[in-house]
Scaffold this active site. Structure first.
Site, PDB file in Angstrom:
ATOM      1  N   ASP A   1       0.861  -1.185   0.000  1.00 16.84           N
ATOM      2  CA  ASP A   1       0.000   0.000   0.000  1.00 16.84           C
ATOM      3  C   ASP A   1       0.899   1.238   0.000  1.00 16.84           C
ATOM      4  O   ASP A   1       1.407   1.644   1.042  1.00 16.84           O
ATOM      5  CB  ASP A   1      -0.902   0.024   1.230  1.00 16.84           C
ATOM      6  CG  ASP A   1      -1.996  -1.037   1.207  1.00 16.84           C
ATOM      7  OD1 ASP A   1      -1.875  -1.989   0.417  1.00 16.84           O
ATOM      8  OD2 ASP A   1      -2.956  -0.910   1.996  1.00 16.84           O
TER       9      ASP A   1
ATOM     10  N   LYS B   1      -6.946   3.431  -2.875  1.00 11.29           N
ATOM     11  CA  LYS B   1      -7.296   3.383  -1.449  1.00 11.29           C
ATOM     12  C   LYS B   1      -7.539   4.797  -0.955  1.00 11.29           C
ATOM     13  O   LYS B   1      -6.835   5.726  -1.339  1.00 11.29           O
ATOM     14  CB  LYS B   1      -6.145   2.707  -0.695  1.00 11.29           C
ATOM     15  CG  LYS B   1      -6.276   2.665   0.809  1.00 11.29           C
ATOM     16  CD  LYS B   1      -5.074   1.930   1.419  1.00 11.29           C
ATOM     17  CE  LYS B   1      -5.018   2.055   2.923  1.00 11.29           C
ATOM     18  NZ  LYS B   1      -3.830   1.389   3.507  1.00 11.29           N
TER      19      LYS B   1
ATOM     20  N   LYS C   1     -10.144   0.251  -1.890  1.00 12.36           N
ATOM     21  CA  LYS C   1      -9.980  -0.019  -0.463  1.00 12.36           C
ATOM     22  C   LYS C   1     -10.381   1.214   0.341  1.00 12.36           C
ATOM     23  O   LYS C   1      -9.863   2.304   0.114  1.00 12.36           O
ATOM     24  CB  LYS C   1      -8.535  -0.413  -0.146  1.00 12.36           C
ATOM     25  CG  LYS C   1      -8.285  -0.678   1.342  1.00 12.36           C
ATOM     26  CD  LYS C   1      -6.866  -1.188   1.582  1.00 12.36           C
ATOM     27  CE  LYS C   1      -6.542  -1.303   3.060  1.00 12.36           C
ATOM     28  NZ  LYS C   1      -5.168  -1.822   3.298  1.00 12.36           N
TER      29      LYS C   1
END
Length: 241
Positions: A108, A171, A200
């Site tokens: 991430d 995300k 996400k």
């Protein structure tokens, strides 16, 4: 659609989920600066018990998490360029490469928010591509766009760049800035990336109801530190990721 990406659920499908069913969408997260080895061990043990999709830890804890979860279905996720996204592309790429070598299978990374707001879009894309180059096909790259710092126009542009640069997910948030996930941001991100990428939602998700709202808006992964509370539907009143 990549094998790493699942299709977003319909509202009816989300409503049919039992609390325990939420586990497969959850990245069980511990990213605090003072997280201890014992904290990470506990995070991993909770993920094993409840069947979470992954644990998400700082890169220095990747070897410990990978050893603890070896042979299980729980993935090891880590963050890169966290939490500001302002480090050099070369630094982010090295951090990602090292994390993969140590057992991380999901990365991430934080978008270069300053470059985006400066309209240096080529730098933003190059930054994502540099990390993608060190995250081999078959491993997952998510890009944190930090929605709380962006206009809607910037959110859309960020998602378009991430998609063009080969990311698997976009995300919402680090959980360490001025705000976390919002339903309307998740919906906008899903509309922008279509069904080809995952979305996400992370930051401030503390109850099963919060998680369901994000899934209905188009999220396919939930990042939170309150995973146990979500799957047992007990809620969480305390602060967290």
């Amino acid at each position: 659609m990549s094998a790493n990406i699942i299709a977003p659920l319909s509202a009816g499908e989300v409503d049919a989920l039992k609390p325990a069913d939420l586990a497969r969408f959850i990245d069980h997260t511990q990213l605090k600066a003072d997280a201890t080895a014992a904290d990470v061990d506990r995070l991993c043990d909770e993920a094993l018990k409840h069947g979470f999709c992954s644990v998400c830890v700082n890169s220095g804890m990747v070897p410990r998490a990978a050893a603890r979860l070896k042979g299980s279905a729980v993935k090891v996720c880590t963050v890169v360029g966290f939490p500001l996204g302002a480090m050099s592309s070369a630094g982010k790429a090295f951090e990602a490469k090292n994390a993969v070598a140590q057992g991380a299978v999901e990365i991430d990374m934080v978008l270069n928010v300053g470059a985006l707001k400066s309209k240096d879009l080529s730098l933003v894309e190059q930054d994502v591509r540099a990390v993608r180059a060190e995250v081999p096909a078959g491993l997952v790259l998510k890009v944190i766009i930090e929605t709380c710092l962006l206009s809607d126009e910037e959110k859309v542009r960020a998602c378009e760049i991430c998609k063009a640069a080969g990311a698997d997910f976009v995300k919402t948030s680090t959980g360490f800035s001025t705000g976390g996930a919002k339903v309307e941001d998740v919906a906008l991100m899903r509309k922008t990336v279509g069904r080809e990428l995952g979305v996400k939602a992370s930051g401030g998700i503390r109850t099963a109801a919060d998680a369901r709202a994000m899934l209905k808006a188009g999220a396919t992964r939930i990042g939170c530190g309150a995973g146990v509370s979500l799957v047992t539907d007990k809620g969480s009143a305390g602060p967290g990721y």
